[in-house]
Design a protein around this motif. Sequence first.
Motif, PDB file in Angstrom:
ATOM      1  N   ALA A 150       0.810   0.540   8.062  1.00 43.01           N
ATOM      2  CA  ALA A 150      -0.380   0.120   7.787  1.00 43.01           C
ATOM      3  C   ALA A 150      -1.042   0.061   6.609  1.00 43.01           C
ATOM      4  O   ALA A 150      -1.375  -0.948   6.251  1.00 43.01           O
ATOM      5  CB  ALA A 150      -1.217   0.882   8.738  1.00 43.01           C
ATOM      6  N   ILE A 151      -1.455   1.393   5.997  1.00 44.48           N
ATOM      7  CA  ILE A 151      -1.498   1.643   4.908  1.00 44.48           C
ATOM      8  C   ILE A 151      -0.645   1.015   3.408  1.00 44.48           C
ATOM      9  O   ILE A 151      -1.882   0.520   2.436  1.00 44.48           O
ATOM     10  CB  ILE A 151      -2.109   3.248   4.530  1.00 44.48           C
ATOM     11  CG1 ILE A 151      -3.219   3.917   5.722  1.00 44.48           C
ATOM     12  CG2 ILE A 151      -3.205   3.537   2.678  1.00 44.48           C
ATOM     13  CD1 ILE A 151      -2.771   5.260   5.763  1.00 44.48           C
ATOM     14  N   VAL A 152       0.421   1.119   3.796  1.00 45.83           N
ATOM     15  CA  VAL A 152       1.229   0.576   2.586  1.00 45.83           C
ATOM     16  C   VAL A 152       0.870  -0.985   2.654  1.00 45.83           C
ATOM     17  O   VAL A 152       0.526  -1.853   1.488  1.00 45.83           O
ATOM     18  CB  VAL A 152       2.753   1.007   2.526  1.00 45.83           C
ATOM     19  CG1 VAL A 152       2.783   0.103   2.187  1.00 45.83           C
ATOM     20  CG2 VAL A 152       2.627   2.707   2.393  1.00 45.83           C
ATOM     21  N   ALA A 153       1.061  -1.549   3.768  1.00 47.37           N
ATOM     22  CA  ALA A 153       1.236  -2.760   3.664  1.00 47.37           C
ATOM     23  C   ALA A 153      -0.244  -3.603   4.029  1.00 47.37           C
ATOM     24  O   ALA A 153      -0.580  -4.897   2.756  1.00 47.37           O
ATOM     25  CB  ALA A 153       1.275  -3.824   5.116  1.00 47.37           C
ATOM     26  N   ALA A 154      -1.245  -2.719   4.167  1.00 45.41           N
ATOM     27  CA  ALA A 154      -2.683  -3.440   3.526  1.00 45.41           C
ATOM     28  C   ALA A 154      -3.322  -3.373   2.162  1.00 45.41           C
ATOM     29  O   ALA A 154      -3.805  -4.291   1.632  1.00 45.41           O
ATOM     30  CB  ALA A 154      -3.966  -2.130   4.606  1.00 45.41           C
ATOM     31  N   ALA A 155      -3.097  -2.350   1.740  1.00 43.52           N
ATOM     32  CA  ALA A 155      -3.117  -1.933  -0.025  1.00 43.52           C
ATOM     33  C   ALA A 155      -2.256  -2.863  -0.594  1.00 43.52           C
ATOM     34  O   ALA A 155      -2.093  -3.839  -1.915  1.00 43.52           O
ATOM     35  CB  ALA A 155      -2.497  -0.342  -0.510  1.00 43.52           C
ATOM     36  N   ALA A 156      -0.806  -3.548  -0.002  1.00 39.38           N
ATOM     37  CA  ALA A 156      -0.356  -4.655  -0.953  1.00 39.38           C
ATOM     38  C   ALA A 156      -0.169  -5.877  -0.676  1.00 39.38           C
ATOM     39  O   ALA A 156      -0.245  -6.779  -1.684  1.00 39.38           O
ATOM     40  CB  ALA A 156       1.197  -4.346   0.053  1.00 39.38           C
ATOM     41  N   SER A 157      -0.988  -6.352   0.127  1.00 41.36           N
ATOM     42  CA  SER A 157      -1.682  -7.537   0.885  1.00 41.36           C
ATOM     43  C   SER A 157      -2.179  -8.102  -0.503  1.00 41.36           C
ATOM     44  O   SER A 157      -2.486  -9.710  -0.323  1.00 41.36           O
ATOM     45  CB  SER A 157      -3.018  -7.081   2.272  1.00 41.36           C
ATOM     46  OG  SER A 157      -4.064  -7.030   2.396  1.00 41.36           O
TER      47      SER A 157
END
Length: 204
Positions: A150-157
């Motif tokens: 979740a953290i990686v996806a949010a950062a990448a968005s």
Amino acid sequence: MPLIESTLAALALWAVIGYLLGSIPFGMVLARAMNLGNLREIGSGNIGATNVLRTGNKTAAALTLLLDAGKGAAALLLARFVTGHEDAAQLAGLAAMLGHCYPIWLGFKGGKGVATFLGLLFALHWPVGIGACIAWLVGAGLSRISSMGAIVAAAASTFLMMGLGAPNALILGVILTLLVFWRHRANMRRIKAGTEPKIGETST
């Protein structure tokens, strides 16, 4: 002035609609309907799909994931379809995310918002949604930690929005990212300490 007032009233209406859609606690509804127990007394006590999975019922977890993602997407797409204005659509989407995280029906104690976040990204600009899902899979797959995904996806968005042609959604994307980070602050502390449960383990 009447036009401004009308516009503000319309935005407020869609914010309320979005919040109410987002605040539907599908995880708890499904857990009770399928006799899986009270999610507040299982695992982390969270109402999202990850905690539903800890009941051992993969079907319930998958349905929770789809419905939580769908309610965010539905709020945004419905506002976009009815009003034709992106401001109303994005506000409804943000309100849906807030509704999931802070539902009035549960004393404002809701989920982490990951599925709703991903659903919103698909509705905003589907290539960004796909990119964020891939980022989640990479983050979670390498670490075996759902919250890391979740953290990686949010950062990448945010970077995905800039790179995949969705600059008009950048402000909303940044707000959603910060909200995901805020909702995962305890998880980030546990990741740093090495105590965050792996996928399939019981959360504390």
